[in-house]
Write a protein that holds these residues in place. Structure first.
Motif, PDB file in Angstrom:
ATOM      1  N   ILE A   1       0.833  -1.195   0.000  1.00 42.91           N
ATOM      2  CA  ILE A   1       0.000   0.000   0.000  1.00 42.91           C
ATOM      3  C   ILE A   1       0.873   1.253   0.000  1.00 42.91           C
ATOM      4  N   MET A   2       0.578   2.182  -0.916  1.00 43.05           N
ATOM      5  CA  MET A   2       1.318   3.440  -0.939  1.00 43.05           C
ATOM      6  C   MET A   2       1.139   4.155   0.392  1.00 43.05           C
ATOM      7  N   ARG A   3       2.250   4.607   0.952  1.00 40.20           N
ATOM      8  CA  ARG A   3       2.299   5.240   2.287  1.00 40.20           C
ATOM      9  C   ARG A   3       1.911   4.276   3.404  1.00 40.20           C
ATOM     10  N   GLN A   4       2.279   2.988   3.205  1.00 39.56           N
ATOM     11  CA  GLN A   4       1.907   1.992   4.224  1.00 39.56           C
ATOM     12  C   GLN A   4       2.559   2.266   5.577  1.00 39.56           C
ATOM     13  N   ALA A   5       3.692   2.963   5.576  1.00 42.28           N
ATOM     14  CA  ALA A   5       4.281   3.433   6.837  1.00 42.28           C
ATOM     15  C   ALA A   5       3.830   4.879   6.980  1.00 42.28           C
ATOM     16  N   GLY A   6       3.129   5.185   8.045  1.00 42.60           N
ATOM     17  CA  GLY A   6       2.674   6.581   8.152  1.00 42.60           C
ATOM     18  C   GLY A   6       1.736   6.828   9.317  1.00 42.60           C
ATOM     19  N   ARG A   7       1.108   7.991   9.258  1.00 42.82           N
ATOM     20  CA  ARG A   7       0.421   8.517  10.438  1.00 42.82           C
ATOM     21  C   ARG A   7      -0.798   7.734  10.907  1.00 42.82           C
ATOM     22  N   TYR A   8      -1.353   6.825  10.079  1.00 45.49           N
ATOM     23  CA  TYR A   8      -2.500   6.042  10.563  1.00 45.49           C
ATOM     24  C   TYR A   8      -2.046   4.992  11.584  1.00 45.49           C
TER      25      TYR A   8
ATOM     26  N   ILE B   1       8.366  -0.613   1.424  1.00 49.72           N
ATOM     27  CA  ILE B   1       8.896   0.519   0.662  1.00 49.72           C
ATOM     28  C   ILE B   1       9.738   1.345   1.627  1.00 49.72           C
ATOM     29  N   ILE B   2      10.941   1.695   1.189  1.00 52.40           N
ATOM     30  CA  ILE B   2      11.854   2.407   2.088  1.00 52.40           C
ATOM     31  C   ILE B   2      11.218   3.715   2.543  1.00 52.40           C
ATOM     32  N   PHE B   3      11.281   4.009   3.810  1.00 54.73           N
ATOM     33  CA  PHE B   3      10.690   5.231   4.322  1.00 54.73           C
ATOM     34  C   PHE B   3      11.580   6.410   3.988  1.00 54.73           C
ATOM     35  N   SER B   4      11.056   7.320   3.188  1.00 52.13           N
ATOM     36  CA  SER B   4      11.781   8.516   2.778  1.00 52.13           C
ATOM     37  C   SER B   4      10.761   9.484   2.193  1.00 52.13           C
ATOM     38  N   ASP B   5      11.180  10.362   1.308  1.00 50.44           N
ATOM     39  CA  ASP B   5      10.237  11.253   0.642  1.00 50.44           C
ATOM     40  C   ASP B   5      10.773  11.577  -0.741  1.00 50.44           C
ATOM     41  N   ILE B   6       9.888  11.963  -1.656  1.00 48.91           N
ATOM     42  CA  ILE B   6      10.361  12.322  -2.997  1.00 48.91           C
ATOM     43  C   ILE B   6      11.142  13.644  -2.964  1.00 48.91           C
ATOM     44  N   LEU B   7      10.937  14.452  -1.925  1.00 43.59           N
ATOM     45  CA  LEU B   7      11.548  15.785  -1.921  1.00 43.59           C
ATOM     46  C   LEU B   7      12.980  15.799  -1.378  1.00 43.59           C
ATOM     47  N   THR B   8      13.552  14.615  -1.133  1.00 40.15           N
ATOM     48  CA  THR B   8      14.956  14.528  -0.712  1.00 40.15           C
ATOM     49  C   THR B   8      15.883  15.057  -1.811  1.00 40.15           C
TER      50      THR B   8
ATOM     51  N   GLU C   1       0.377  22.504   6.530  1.00 39.71           N
ATOM     52  CA  GLU C   1       0.601  23.133   5.229  1.00 39.71           C
ATOM     53  C   GLU C   1       1.424  22.269   4.281  1.00 39.71           C
ATOM     54  N   GLY C   2       2.029  21.205   4.803  1.00 35.90           N
ATOM     55  CA  GLY C   2       2.826  20.339   3.947  1.00 35.90           C
ATOM     56  C   GLY C   2       4.227  20.851   3.713  1.00 35.90           C
ATOM     57  N   PRO C   3       4.875  20.374   2.634  1.00 37.60           N
ATOM     58  CA  PRO C   3       6.288  20.705   2.405  1.00 37.60           C
ATOM     59  C   PRO C   3       6.509  22.149   1.968  1.00 37.60           C
ATOM     60  N   LYS C   4       7.638  22.713   2.387  1.00 34.43           N
ATOM     61  CA  LYS C   4       8.039  24.086   2.001  1.00 34.43           C
ATOM     62  C   LYS C   4       9.531  24.093   1.699  1.00 34.43           C
TER      63      LYS C   4
ATOM     64  N   GLY D   1      12.514   0.761  -3.744  1.00 30.31           N
ATOM     65  CA  GLY D   1      13.107   2.098  -3.726  1.00 30.31           C
ATOM     66  C   GLY D   1      12.235   3.018  -4.559  1.00 30.31           C
ATOM     67  N   PHE D   2      12.338   4.318  -4.402  1.00 28.84           N
ATOM     68  CA  PHE D   2      11.456   5.194  -5.180  1.00 28.84           C
ATOM     69  C   PHE D   2      12.032   6.585  -5.392  1.00 28.84           C
ATOM     70  N   SER D   3      11.396   7.293  -6.309  1.00 27.79           N
ATOM     71  CA  SER D   3      11.710   8.704  -6.552  1.00 27.79           C
ATOM     72  C   SER D   3      10.460   9.380  -7.112  1.00 27.79           C
TER      73      SER D   3
ATOM     74  N   GLY E   1       6.288  24.666  -2.741  1.00 27.88           N
ATOM     75  CA  GLY E   1       5.518  23.790  -1.848  1.00 27.88           C
ATOM     76  C   GLY E   1       4.367  23.192  -2.627  1.00 27.88           C
ATOM     77  N   SER E   2       3.322  22.765  -1.919  1.00 27.04           N
ATOM     78  CA  SER E   2       2.153  22.211  -2.596  1.00 27.04           C
ATOM     79  C   SER E   2       1.396  23.330  -3.308  1.00 27.04           C
ATOM     80  N   SER E   3       0.603  22.974  -4.317  1.00 30.26           N
ATOM     81  CA  SER E   3      -0.134  23.980  -5.080  1.00 30.26           C
ATOM     82  C   SER E   3      -1.440  23.386  -5.563  1.00 30.26           C
TER      83      SER E   3
ATOM     84  N   GLY F   1      -5.418   3.358  -5.071  1.00 30.42           N
ATOM     85  CA  GLY F   1      -5.184   4.245  -6.212  1.00 30.42           C
ATOM     86  C   GLY F   1      -4.345   5.463  -5.857  1.00 30.42           C
ATOM     87  N   HIS F   2      -4.114   5.682  -4.563  1.00 33.04           N
ATOM     88  CA  HIS F   2      -3.190   6.711  -4.083  1.00 33.04           C
ATOM     89  C   HIS F   2      -2.874   6.372  -2.632  1.00 33.04           C
ATOM     90  N   GLY F   3      -2.097   7.210  -1.959  1.00 30.61           N
ATOM     91  CA  GLY F   3      -1.643   6.877  -0.607  1.00 30.61           C
ATOM     92  C   GLY F   3      -2.775   6.720   0.398  1.00 30.61           C
TER      93      GLY F   3
HETATM   94  O1  CP3 Z   1       4.842   4.793   0.804  1.00 29.52           O
HETATM   95  C1  CP3 Z   1       5.545   4.775   1.846  1.00 29.52           C
HETATM   96  O2  CP3 Z   1       5.162   4.220   2.894  1.00 29.52           O
HETATM   97  C2  CP3 Z   1       6.937   5.396   1.801  1.00 29.52           C
HETATM   98  C3  CP3 Z   1       7.024   6.727   2.239  1.00 29.52           C
HETATM   99  C4  CP3 Z   1       6.624   7.911   1.386  1.00 29.52           C
HETATM  100  C5  CP3 Z   1       6.363   9.171   1.977  1.00 29.52           C
HETATM  101  N1  CP3 Z   1       6.190  10.098   0.985  1.00 29.52           N
HETATM  102  C6  CP3 Z   1       6.327   9.408   3.434  1.00 29.52           C
HETATM  103  C7  CP3 Z   1       5.705  10.636   3.934  1.00 29.52           C
HETATM  104  C8  CP3 Z   1       6.532   8.087  -0.005  1.00 29.52           C
HETATM  105  C9  CP3 Z   1       6.652   7.052  -1.110  1.00 29.52           C
HETATM  106  C10 CP3 Z   1       6.288   9.476  -0.238  1.00 29.52           C
HETATM  107  C11 CP3 Z   1       6.193  10.068  -1.588  1.00 29.52           C
HETATM  108  C12 CP3 Z   1       5.710  11.450  -1.731  1.00 29.52           C
HETATM  109  N2  CP3 Z   1       5.994  12.548  -0.955  1.00 29.52           N
HETATM  110  C13 CP3 Z   1       4.929  11.901  -2.817  1.00 29.52           C
HETATM  111  C14 CP3 Z   1       4.508  11.046  -4.003  1.00 29.52           C
HETATM  112  C15 CP3 Z   1       3.418  10.110  -3.684  1.00 29.52           C
HETATM  113  C16 CP3 Z   1       2.091  10.744  -3.511  1.00 29.52           C
HETATM  114  O3  CP3 Z   1       1.543  10.667  -2.402  1.00 29.52           O
HETATM  115  O4  CP3 Z   1       1.565  11.298  -4.502  1.00 29.52           O
HETATM  116  C17 CP3 Z   1       4.686  13.283  -2.648  1.00 29.52           C
HETATM  117  C18 CP3 Z   1       3.874  14.165  -3.557  1.00 29.52           C
HETATM  118  C19 CP3 Z   1       5.381  13.687  -1.463  1.00 29.52           C
HETATM  119  C20 CP3 Z   1       5.507  15.077  -0.899  1.00 29.52           C
HETATM  120  C21 CP3 Z   1       4.966  15.116   0.463  1.00 29.52           C
HETATM  121  N3  CP3 Z   1       5.611  14.586   1.558  1.00 29.52           N
HETATM  122  C22 CP3 Z   1       3.706  15.592   0.888  1.00 29.52           C
HETATM  123  C23 CP3 Z   1       2.690  16.273  -0.005  1.00 29.52           C
HETATM  124  C24 CP3 Z   1       3.606  15.321   2.271  1.00 29.52           C
HETATM  125  C25 CP3 Z   1       2.415  15.529   3.169  1.00 29.52           C
HETATM  126  C26 CP3 Z   1       2.557  16.708   4.045  1.00 29.52           C
HETATM  127  C27 CP3 Z   1       1.479  16.683   5.132  1.00 29.52           C
HETATM  128  O5  CP3 Z   1       1.742  17.306   6.176  1.00 29.52           O
HETATM  129  O6  CP3 Z   1       0.427  16.056   4.966  1.00 29.52           O
HETATM  130  C28 CP3 Z   1       4.808  14.691   2.657  1.00 29.52           C
HETATM  131  C29 CP3 Z   1       5.188  14.251   4.018  1.00 29.52           C
HETATM  132  C30 CP3 Z   1       5.193  12.777   4.230  1.00 29.52           C
HETATM  133  N4  CP3 Z   1       5.871  11.903   3.446  1.00 29.52           N
HETATM  134  C31 CP3 Z   1       4.551  12.069   5.283  1.00 29.52           C
HETATM  135  C32 CP3 Z   1       4.880  10.715   5.121  1.00 29.52           C
HETATM  136  C33 CP3 Z   1       4.491   9.571   6.005  1.00 29.52           C
HETATM  137  C34 CP3 Z   1       3.747  12.673   6.435  1.00 29.52           C
HETATM  138  C35 CP3 Z   1       4.659  13.499   7.277  1.00 29.52           C
HETATM  139  C36 CP3 Z   1       4.493  13.356   8.772  1.00 29.52           C
HETATM  140  O7  CP3 Z   1       4.644  12.251   9.329  1.00 29.52           O
HETATM  141  O8  CP3 Z   1       4.261  14.400   9.397  1.00 29.52           O
END
Ligand code: CP3
Length: 355
Positions: free
Chosen positions: A25-32, A73-80, A95-98, A143-145, A159-161, A327-329
């Protein structure tokens, strides 16, 4: 390296027979997940979590302890990548990423170079190496980008738009400048993903989150062409196995044939595209990943199971070619119990289609 015990996901991506439909699942590691929120609070901020390999490894493994997933899926972000290019990434609550610096001119773009993978992004490779050790062959590690276009959206907007006014303004007014930006991003993504593969990533996913905001013509010129370049530049063999590549353009349902022709192994679908029709269009050429609406997880567990059955029936008979996903995270406020039901239903219900 430990032998891979569950290779259902890698096999399905390569259209080799499997006993059940694999699921991640996309974003399977995360805030839920409460255990994620705990580690996230300990880390203080999101980038510290990403850049501390022990913590990134820990949150990567958390969903595998709860759910019978077929991949991590490795925990990271596309914005690295933009961060490593010197833009200064931080996350503002709500507000998300800046970025501290935004890309506005040809001069800004001329200053950008391909980051050094070990000096600037070594923490991602360290997290991958550590996670491969800790995962001990249970499931493969993805791995991802981000795609160049999607990264450019954040770098130019800062940032987001919602409307992509700045990045589309640049694309229409200064296409050469936009191509220069996308070029340096494509070279960076190739180096980044090849470094991830060398560090132990066993499959690659390209997130083109904002490709679907473009017209067909602009998608081909400003997003797909660069993903095509990346697919052609990736190491496709490691540890004696093929490293499959999945391309996901959110909102890209009209362009599945174009995506399938890039040489990828799989195409990700969001929930607005019917999976049965998608299979008819590209099914023999690529594997399909998807595509349940993430909001189904807000319904009851029984309804979740019903919808899993619908997606599996939509793909239909055939012992390979489908990787179940949303279909999305996954959303941060869903109940983890519904995620368990989803994963177990995929395995239980899909068996009948693999006979
Ligand atoms: O899928 C996974 O479990 C791996 C981790 C992963 C994250 N981001 C962790 C994350 C992956 C694959 C991403 C990709 C990512 N990041 C995308 C492309 C995928 C998609 O969802 O369309 C995009 C557009 C981003 C940019 C980004 N990073 C956004 C828009 C946000 C959300 C900001 C918010 O406050 O809601 C992030 C932060 C982020 N990346 C979180 C996680 C778990 C949440 C941050 C937190 O814990 O506070």
């Amino acid at each position: 390296m430990a032998e891979l015990k569950n290779d259902r996901y890698l096999k399905a991506l390569l259209r080799q027979p499997v006993d059940k439909t694999p699921v991640w699942i996309m974003r399977q590691a995360g805030r839920y997940l409460p255990e994620y929120r705990e580690v996230r609070a300990k880390a203080g901020d999101f980038m510290t979590l990403c850049s501390t390999p022990e913590l990134a490894c820990e949150v990567t493994l958390q969903p595998l302890r709860r759910f019978d997933l077929d991949a991590a899926i490795i925990f990271s972000d596309i914005l690295t990548i933009p961060d490593a290019m010197g833009l200064g990434l931080h996350f503002v609550a709500g507000e998300g990423p800046k970025f501290n610096s935004v890309i506005q001119s040809a001069a800004d773009i001329a200053k950008l170079g391909v980051p050094d993978m070990e000096d600037n992004l070594g923490y991602v490779m360290d997290a991958i190496r550590l996670t491969r050790r800790e995962i001990n062959g249970k499931v493969p590690l993805i791995g991802f980008s981000g795609s160049p276009w999607t990264l450019a959206c954040y770098m130019v907007e800062g940032g987001s738009s919602k409307d992509f006014a700045k990045v589309k303004g640049m694309m229409f007014d200064e296409p050469k400048q936009m191509h220069a930006l996308l070029d340096v991003l494509a070279d960076s993504v190739i180096a980044y993903l090849n470094a991830q593969i060398a560090a132990g990533a066993q499959s690659i996913m390209l997130f083109d989150t904002w490709g679907g905001a473009l017209s067909r013509e602009n998608y081909q010129e400003f997003s797909l062409a660069y993903m095509q370049k990346i697919v052609s530049g990736l190491t496709r063999e490691a540890e004696g196995r093929t490293v499959p590549v999945t391309l996901f353009t959110k909102g890209g349902g009209q362009w599945l044939e174009l995506m399938a022709n890039t040489g990828v192994d799989a195409v990700g679908l969001d929930w607005t595209t019917d999976i049965a029709t998608a299979r008819q269009r590209v099914g023999e050429k690529v594997t399909l990943q998807g595509n349940m609406d993430p909001c189904v997880l807000y319904a009851s567990a029984d309804r979740v199971e019903q919808e899993v059955a619908n997606v599996l029936a939509g793909f239909g008979q055939g012992n390979t070619g489908h990787v179940f996903n949303l279909g999305h995270g996954i959303h941060p406020t869903i109940a983890p119990e519904n995620m368990s039901r989803l994963v177990d239903s995929v395995h239980n219900i899909s068996e009948q289609y693999h006979r």
